[in-house]
Structure formats: C-alpha cells, structure tokens
Enzyme design. Structure first.
Site, PDB file in Angstrom:
ATOM      1  N   GLU A  74       0.828  -1.110  -0.058  1.00 29.28           N
ATOM      2  CA  GLU A  74       0.147  -0.062   0.268  1.00 29.28           C
ATOM      3  C   GLU A  74       0.858   1.361  -0.016  1.00 29.28           C
ATOM      4  O   GLU A  74       1.750   1.415   1.067  1.00 29.28           O
ATOM      5  CB  GLU A  74      -0.800  -0.089   1.078  1.00 29.28           C
ATOM      6  CG  GLU A  74      -1.893  -1.135   1.245  1.00 29.28           C
ATOM      7  CD  GLU A  74      -2.911  -0.747   0.453  1.00 29.28           C
ATOM      8  OE1 GLU A  74      -3.330   0.101   0.144  1.00 29.28           O
ATOM      9  OE2 GLU A  74      -3.734  -1.930   0.071  1.00 29.28           O
ATOM     10  N   CYS A 132      -2.615   8.486   4.378  1.00 26.97           N
ATOM     11  CA  CYS A 132      -2.348   8.485   2.869  1.00 26.97           C
ATOM     12  C   CYS A 132      -3.919   8.562   2.049  1.00 26.97           C
ATOM     13  O   CYS A 132      -3.738   8.898   1.059  1.00 26.97           O
ATOM     14  CB  CYS A 132      -1.837   6.982   2.393  1.00 26.97           C
ATOM     15  SG  CYS A 132      -2.895   5.645   3.386  1.00 26.97           S
TER      16      CYS A 132
END
Ligand SMILES: Cc1cc2nc3c(=O)[nH]c(=O)nc-3n(C[C@H](O)[C@H](O)[C@H](O)COP(=O)(O)OP(=O)(O)OC[C@H]3O[C@@H](n4cnc5c(N)ncnc54)[C@H](O)[C@@H]3O)c2cc1C
Length: 1004
Positions: free
Chosen positions: A759, A793
């Site tokens: 990720e 994020c």
C-alpha cells in the site's frame, strides 16, 4: 387523584379538544393546495418523498435556470414521467407545453417558496416583526428564532449573534407599543399579566463553529461569550431568552452554558432551556437540574419538547456503535414527556414550564396535571411551531388563553433546511398530526395513555426478538469497535488521566522480541514526542542483520507447526488479543498521543481499527479455512483450499502505528504465516505493544518476532532474504517500488517467488460541485485535509471546486481554518498538532514554499514556537493540474485548491495523477454522483462525506495505480494475498463403483 382517574380526565379533555376542532385541518394537510398535495403524495410514495425533500434541500443552490431544469429532470424524470403533483399542477396552471422547462422552473420555484413561507415568519427582521405583530393581534405570543446556515467560522458566529442583537434593537423600538395579550390580572405591561412580550430562542452551536464535546470546556466558554451578549440585550428589554437544544452530542455543553449563564445573573427569571423527552438521559438530567436550581436558589424555566432529531440520533448511534440515546418506541417518548412534565409542574415554585407539543394527548395531559397540582397560570404556558397545527393552536388559545408560536425567520438557504425538517416531522408515520389529520386515526387510540401503549409495544417487540445471530466459528458476527464517545464524561476524563499515567512510564528501554525472548542490542534510538521533542517516549533497541537473521530463522522454525495449527485455534489468538487491546484501549491511545502526536479521537480510532482487524480477520480465516468442493461430476472430488506462504516480513508506517501494523501482522499470522515485524522508527514503542498483546495471549514462540531497526542497516537484508516468502508493506511510493524491485530477484536457496502486498501513497482529491451543500462540504474538507496534520495516505490534498461556487467555498473554508488552533495534540482545543519529525517538517515546509510559487496563499496558520515539529495549516489557491503540489504526495497539512470550469473537467483533473487511492465528491446532482461512481477511478470513493476513516469490513481500504497493488485491507479478499490456493482432486471410482456425494450431478 390516582393514575386511572387522571387518565380518564385527560382522555375526556382530549375528546373535547377534538370535538371543538372537528372538521378543521392544518393547512399542511389541505389537499386543495399544492403543499397539501405534496404532503399527500409523499405519505403515499416513499421514493417521491425522498426525491421531493432532497430537491427542496438542494433548491436554494440552484441559482441558474439551467441548474434548476437539470435538477428537476434528474430528480423527477422527464415531464411525461413526472408525478401528477408536479406535472398536473403545472398543466392546470396552463404552464406546460410550449414553454417547457422554464415554466416548470417557475411553477416549482413559486410553490417551494410558498411552502417555506408557511413555516417561516419572514425573510428579514422587518418582515418578521410585521408578521409577529399580526400574530399578536390574533392573540398569539411569539418566540422568535433566527435561522442560520451551519456556523463554520468566527465570522459566521458573529454574524449570527449580531443578527440577534439587531433584532433585539428593532424589537426595542416596537415592543412597548404593543398591547399586552390579555390575562387574569398581574402586571398590566406584560403579556397575560406575567410574560415578557419579547421572547427569543437561540441555537447555541451557531455561536461557536468548533463546538465539540471533546473540547468541552473550550466549547462552553466560547458559546457563553456570545450568548452573554445576547442575554444582556434581552435583559435590557426585560425579555425572555431560551437556549434551544440541538443534537445529543452537544447536550451537556448546552446544559452547562445555561447553568453558567443563570449563575451570572441569578436574579433574572427569564432565561429558559430546552430539554428533549425523547432522550433517555432526560429522566436523569431533569431531576439534577431541578436540584441544582434549588441548591443555587435560582428560578429556572424549561421548555419540554419531544425532540427534533430522532432519525439523526438513531443513525449516528448505529453508525458508531453507540448506545442509541433516544427512546425507540414513539409511545416511550410520549410517556417520558408526561412523566417529566409532571415533575416540572410539581416543582413549579422554582421552574416555569413551556409545554411545546402539537399532540392533543400530550397537551391535555399537561392541562389536567397542572389542574390537579394547582399550578398557577403564570407558571406554565403552551407553545407550538409557526405554520403547524393551526387547529391545535386555536384550540389551546380557546381553552388555556395563552399560546406562543415559535417563529423562525431568515433567508431561503437555511430556511430550506428548516422546511425539510418540518416536512419530515409531519410525514413521519409516528406523527400525531399525520395520524390525526391525514389518516383520521381513531380518537380513542390517539388519546390512549402512552405508558400503556409503550408497555404493549415493548412486549410485542420482545416477542419478535430474533435469536442472537452467530458468525463464523460460532463467534458473534463481526461488528466494528465502538468509536470514542465524548458525550460521555468518563471518556472525556479518561484521556488526561491516562496520558498522565503513561507519562510516568516514558523513557524505558524496549528490547527486540525474537523466538519468544527479549533481546537487547547496543544500538538504540530514542523515540520522542513530536509535540515536545525534548521528551523521550522510549529508547528502542535496534536490530542489525544478525538479529534479523535470527528472527527469520525463528519464524522459519515455527512455521510448520503454526501452519498445521487448527485454523480456529489460530483465530482464537486474534480474538483474545483484541480483548486485551479493548481492555487497554485508553492506554494504547494515550501512547499514540505522546509518541506520534495524534489527537485524542484520532488515537482512539487507530486502536479501534487494530481491534477490528483482529476480530475481522479471525472470522474471515475461519470462513476461508475449510476446503470447498468445486465441480459436481460424480466419481470425482475436487477440493479447493488455502495454505500459508511461509515467513512474512511486515514493514509498517508510523501514521497508523497500531492499526496498519496490526492489520498486516494479524492477517499474516491468522493465515498461518510467521512474522518478522519491522515497525517504523518513529513509533517503535507503539509497535512493542503488539509484542505485549500477543505475549499476553500466549502466541507460540517464533510466530511473531519484533525487530525494529534502521532501514539503512537491516531493511534490504530483510527484503532480500531467501527465506522470506511474503512482504506486507505500507508506506511511501518510493520505498514500496524499491521493495517490489528488490523482491523480484531470486537468491540462492530461495524456494518461493516473493509475494508483495503493498500500500503506497495518494494525492487525493475532493470535488465540490456547483450544487454542493457547503455546510457539509467545508468542515469535511477541512477534516479530510488537516485531521492528524494531513498525515494519512487517504488525506485530501487537492480540493477541486467548480467555478460557480469557488469563491463562496474558499471564503468559508478559509474562515473555518482561521478559527482552528495549532498546538500540542494533548490539548483537545487544538485542531492540529505537530507533524511526525523534523524531516517531515522540513519536507512539508519545502512543499509549502513550492506551492506559494505555483499558486497563491489563501491561508497559512500560526504555529507555536516551543520546539515542537509544527507546520502551519496551509491552503494554496490558483493551482493547476500540472503543478507539483497537484501531483506529488506531500503527507502533511498543505491543501491545493483548484478551480474547475465544470464537472467533467473536475473529474479529469481528479484522475490526472499517478495515484488512485481515495477521492471524494460533494454534489446533490444524481447524475454527477453516478458519473463519479463510474469515472472517478480511485480505490475508495466517498460521496458527500470526508474521505478518510475507512472502517474495517465496511470500507475495505486500498488503491491502485501507484497507490498500491490493488489489495483491500479489511475486505473479504485480503487474506487471500497471504496464502497459496491448492486443489486436490481424487478419483473416487474404484472398479466401476463410485460413492454418491450429496451435491453430485448424478443421473436423474
Ligand atoms: C415551541 C417549540 C420549540 C421547539 N424547540 C425545539 C428544540 O429546541 N429542540 C428540539 O430538538 N426540538 C424542538 N422542537 C421540535 C419538537 O421537538 C418537535 O416539534 C416535536 O418533537 C414534535 O412532537 P409533538 O408532541 O408535537 O408530536 P408527536 O407526533 O406526538 O411526536 C413526534 C415526536 O416523537 C418522537 N418520536 C418519533 N418517532 C419516535 C420513535 N420511534 N421512538 C421514540 N420517539 C419517537 C420525536 O421526538 C418526534 O419529533 C420545538 C417544538 C416547538 C413546538
């Protein structure tokens, strides 16, 4: 008088009430008028009701003919498909046909405005006063309320307050000339001989834009500051000031504001507060308030309502897994009302009572109780909303001789929000007015004692109660961990207390944990508090290659036994670890406040998410664990099942130090892999808590190994090791891509192709459409961009605003930002704290400088200069897609604002980066929302809400393009990435005989 005697009197009075208004209908339900038709159609057709009320809500934003026409078509279809209440109405008025859309626009505009005027006493002060004077001539007193958009800034709070001050100035010029409403004796200058002529109501949260129970004291002080100014003017007129009650979240703040105001002016009798009978808490709050008044020797006044936010309260509580704060059976609210009204009337010597209801049973009960208790007229009155229940208000005026109408005024935008609330209230199945006047329900039933109705309905509900559902492995079904609830005083107190406790433990040395043993090394690094870098949170031993090698060997050694451990047993370890984390939830949160500078709520949410991962993956693995038969050909058995890959390296970031780490670790472990875990150097103390959790539940040695270390010393060694089969990584794109590249190389002795679960970053955009609800969009964008200093994020780093609303949106966003404070995350008054470390601080500041050259600064906050790693909250306008701050991930509080000409361009710009993680759209156009679903290509798209805070199981999280390899943490297929599928096929035919399996495709 006993209960049944009293009830008989209430019913008799109710019947009499009904008979005096027989044949009359509130204008709301008059089908001869357009509004009555809309109400009628809405009650018959739920889809139309939703579309109609949503349309009314968006209506004030439809400022051009085209916007209006488009939305009419999107909400109601083409003219030929429209419900009769729209098309026939327009046709009857001779408006359709050649003129088409423009005529329909006019028809709807006129009618919706007319509908709003039904409930709103005027659009401005002058009109409102004129209309209230008219009402007085008809015998009605008023309580006036200023409608406002959601207050998002200090400026807006001042505007709201000033409107009251101006209103009071205008009333001051008029009220003395008003003839007092007639009463029985008393003071001839007052209404009914005892009541101030001027009566105003305020919404306290409109007086402070950041009202929030997390910052309880700050909210009380800020609201009180402005309420006081209004109160002083009210006293100058010898008027009445009522503090309205809003959602449950602010209830205790509002009660506290009222108490402090009362104590500042203890002798002034005309300050009132609203309590809501639908809140379960009111049975406790009311006696407390009455005792408080006695103790302080002050006169109070209470308006009792049932409550206007029932749907909101139930939905919010369910979403956050909080106890539903309202009664859930309508008759329970009615019964609570009567119970509480009685208590107020019994205390009429210290408490004046305003009975605010349109329900004839409720009103009759209050009348009879007041009579029974000999409460003097001047100690209670009746109130209803302007525009509702005209027959009821007439009836009350006749019987009680005194009634007050609650009269909101203001312009269309907030007016529509108010209108929608009233429409919903009146079309609700449970509404007394609907049942009485639109459905002609039996009078006997309408007047029944609500305590009996509630008892009957509770019994019926209990009989229907289903057996508790079971999830996989007989565990309870997965449910997200409840969010912190700052309406609870114990939750508010827990943070400062636990932070103080944790602070006593700072500075300890943390060893590695390999093969079930603590290992100390000579190389250590301190982990510090970013808000106060002089404070060392812990000293963390660093693994070198030797220790990493030992950890990999331990994991490899433990693997065969762990792989072969029953899946349910593996899952149980996770469930037990979740229980330990739950027990320590405030303490684990406090560590995050101190080690990485999370705000209280952010820290708590991180621990909740860690618990969710443990619980969710435990259940997922049980579901995936049993081999599944595939194909149904007789004589053949094919079984599909999964096996773990081997040793997993888990490399985690600092921004969700427990949640993301635990997510990757627990997925790997429950799937049967053994783990070597490298936490971030900035949050290795929090990482060590995973050791503690697994140790407490007795996870076998070697299954989980904790090896914090310097990336430059041991990072590549871990990634390159031939014994690693799987790498789970969350972090920056640069590091992620480097891991992918290195992991592709096969080293001598390596048996597996390394699987990467990766990720990476994001450059997430939120689009603000030209019809967006800015009351919602502004705070959500601010939170998405600057919550935890923008270090998620998922954070919003670009906001793409359509030209038509750009100026208004930016003005409100910047004003709201100006109201926020930056400072230590330990103090809940601070919206933003310090960023992770000095390196992050430097990089973010560099980007802010780049942004200033590429665009122009719309806002840059002040920051404390106490040595913490603070970066200003920065909003930069004039940004184009090609600019660096529109393309590169910054990971900090810098928001780029872009002006798009239309929605197509906004979508194109949103998609124009190499990332595809999260995105958001604020729009009330069904077509644009559909277009975004299809074309806004991100892993997690959020419509009309903030774009952070994905929940396990509800919003599985992860992106594509350069944001990740397409895995979804907290989703059904996540664990599959941690395992290899296998298929075993057995030929079951022996010498021509094949046993028949239940699901064989046998010859019929
Ligand atoms: C003068 C005045 C001032 C007001 N000020 C406020 C205020 O400050 N704050 C505020 O919140 N409201 C306020 N209201 C609005 C008020 O809450 C609603 O108008 C009122 O709840 C409607 O109740 P009723 O007795 O008129 O009607 P009813 O039809 O008898 O009751 C409807 C109410 O029952 C409750 N209810 C509905 N379904 C359920 C269910 N399934 N389970 C349990 N309860 C249910 C809800 O509260 C709903 O509004 C005010 C109203 C008036 C008249």
């Amino acid at each position: 008088m006993n209960n049944s005697e009293l009830n008989n009197r209430v019913v008799a009075r109710g019947k009499e009430f009904f008979s005096t208004i027989s044949g009359e209908k509130p204008s709301l339900f008059n089908k001869g008028a357009w509004m009555g038709k809309v109400m009628d159609w809405s009650m018959k057709n739920e889809t139309f009701k939703i579309q109609m009320f949503r349309f009314v809500d968006v209506f004030p934003s439809l400022t051009t003919g085209k916007l209006l026409t488009d939305h009419i078509r999107e909400y109601f279809g083409e003219e030929k498909d429209m419900p009769p209440v729209l098309s026939t109405g327009a046709k009857v008025a001779g408006m359709l046909g050649s003129f088409g859309g423009a005529v329909l626009n006019k028809f709807l505009t006129t009618n919706i405005q007319e509908m709003a005027r039904q409930f709103i006493v005027g659009e401005n002060t002058k009109e409102a006063i004129k209309n209230m004077e008219r009402l007085r001539k008809d015998g009605f007193a008023f309580v006036v309320d200023v409608l406002g958009e959601a207050t998002l800034s200090e400026k807006e709070a001042d505007i709201y307050m000033n409107t009251y001050l101006e209103l009071l100035d205008s009333l001051k010029k008029e009220y003395k000339d008003w003839k007092p409403l007639p009463g029985r004796g008393g003071d001839g200058s007052l209404d009914w001989g005892h009541a101030p002529k001027v009566n105003v109501a305020v919404k306290p949260t409109a007086l402070f834009c950041l009202a929030n129970p997390q910052d309880f004291e700050g909210s009380v002080v800020a609201i009180l500051e402005r309420v006081r100014k209004i109160a002083e003017k009210v006293m100058d007129l010898n008027g009445f000031l009522c503090i309205d009650m809003e959602s449950y979240r602010h209830k205790d703040i509002i009660i506290e504001v009222y108490k402090r105001l009362k104590l500042e002016y203890p002798a002034y009798p005309h300050f009132g507060l609203v309590l809501q009978a639908y809140l379960v808490d009111t049975d406790k709050d009311l006696p407390e308030l009455l005792s408080w008044a006695r103790e302080k020797k002050v006169q109070i006044s209470l308006r009792l309502v049932k409550g206007a936010y029932w749907d909101y309260e139930t939905v919010k509580a369910k979403q956050n897994d909080w106890k539903v704060p309202v009664w859930t059976i309508k008759a329970e609210s009615d019964a609570a009302y009567e119970r509480q009204a009685r208590m107020i009337l019994e205390n009429s010597d210290i408490c004046h009572f305003a009975c605010a209801s349109h329900n004839i049973r409720t009103i009759s009960a209050v009348m009879e109780m007041a009579k029974e208790l000999n409460v003097p007229d001047e100690r209670y009155e009746f109130q209803v909303l302007y525009g509702m229940a005209e027959p009821v208000r007439k009836g009350i005026l006749k019987v009680a001789g005194r009634i007050r109408l609650y009269c909101p005024y203001g312009d269309m935008v907030p007016g529509m929000g108010y209108l929608v609330r009233r429409l919903l209230e009146n079309t609700a199945n449970e509404s007394f007015l609907r049942q009485s006047f639109a459905e002609d329900a039996q009078i006997e039933r309408l007047l029944e004692d609500p305590a009996l109705t509630a008892e009957r309905e509770r019994a019926a509900r209990a009989a229907k109660q289903k057996a508790e559902a079971k999830g996989p492995g007989n565990l309870p079904p997965f449910n997200n961990e409840a969010m912190v609830d700052f309406t609870r005083a114990d939750h508010r107190a827990a943070f400062p207390e636990t932070i103080a406790e944790v602070r006593k433990q700072l500075g300890k040395t943390y060893p590695l944990f390999i093969n079930g043993k603590e290992v100390k090394t000579g190389d250590t690094i301190p982990s510090v508090n970013p808000n106060k870098p002089s404070e060392t949170v812990g000293i963390v031993c660093q693994a070198g290659t030797k220790e990493v090698g030992d950890a990999i060997a331990a994991a490899k050694g433990a693997f065969p036994a762990w792989r072969d451990t029953d899946i349910k047993v593996r899952a149980e370890y996770l469930v037990k670890a979740a229980a330990v984390a739950r027990r320590r939830i405030f303490e684990l949160s406090a560590w995050q406040v101190l080690e990485i500078g999370k705000q209280w709520d952010q820290a708590y949410a991180d621990v909740c998410e860690a618990i969710d991962f443990l619980e969710y993956y435990a259940r997922e693995m049980i579901t995936l664990g049993s081999p599944k038969r595939i194909g149904h050909a007789p004589g053949e058995l094919n079984h599909y099942f999964y096996e773990p890959k081997g040793v997993a390296a888990v490399i985690s970031p600092w921004n969700f130090p427990l949640a993301i780490s635990m997510g990757m670790v627990s997925a790997a472990i429950v799937a049967g892999n053994c783990v070597v875990f490298k936490p971030s150097g900035l949050t290795s103390v929090i990482g060590y808590h995973i050791v503690e959790l697994f140790r407490e539940v007795g996870l076998p040695e070697g299954v989980f190994n904790y090896t914090p270390g310097r990336g430059s010393v041991m990072g590549d060694y871990l990634v390159d090791s031939p014994d690693i089969s799987l790498i789970a990584f969350t972090g920056s794109m640069e590091v992620g891509l480097r891991i992918i590249e290195r992991a592709a190389k096969v080293y001598p002795g390596q048996e597996n192709v390394k699987k990467i679960v990766c990720e990476m970053g994001g450059k997430n955009a939120i689009i603000i459409d030209d019809d967006a609800d800015l009351d919602e969009a502004v705070p959500h964008v601010l939170y998405s961009a600057f919550g935890f200093q923008g270090q998620k994020c998922s954070a919003c780093s670009r906001v793409i605003v359509l030209d038509a609303v750009y100026d208004k949106f930016v003005e409100r966003l910047v004003s709201m930002a100006q109201a926020t404070l930056v400072g230590s995350s330990e103090d809940p008054a601070h919206y933003m704290g310090a960023v992770a470390d000095d390196k992050a601080m430097k990089t973010i500041k560099e980007y802010a400088e780049i942004g200033k050259k590429e665009g122009h600064v719309l806002y840059e906050s002040k920051v404390p200069s106490d040595g913490g790693y603070y970066v200003p909250m920065t909003i930069i306008g004039g940004i184009k897609p090609e600019h660096r701050i529109a393309q590169e991930e910054i990971f900090g509080p810098v928001l780029a604002v872009m002006r798009a000409k239309d929605f197509d361009q906004a979508i194109a710009w949103a998609n124009s980066t190499k990332f595809a993680l999260t995105g958001g759209v604020f729009s009330r156009s069904p077509e644009h929302l559909a277009q975004a679903r299809k074309e806004f290509r991100v892993g997690n798209l959020y419509l009309n809400r903030n774009n952070t805070g994905a929940l396990v199981g509800r919003q599985p999280f992860g992106g594509s393009k350069m944001s990740g390899v397409g895995t979804k943490a907290g989703g059904h297929d996540y664990l599959l990435h941690f395992m290899d599928p296998r298929v075993v096929t057995e030929n079951t035919m022996r010498r021509g005989f094949a046993p028949v399996e239940e699901d064989d495709d046998w010859v019929a």
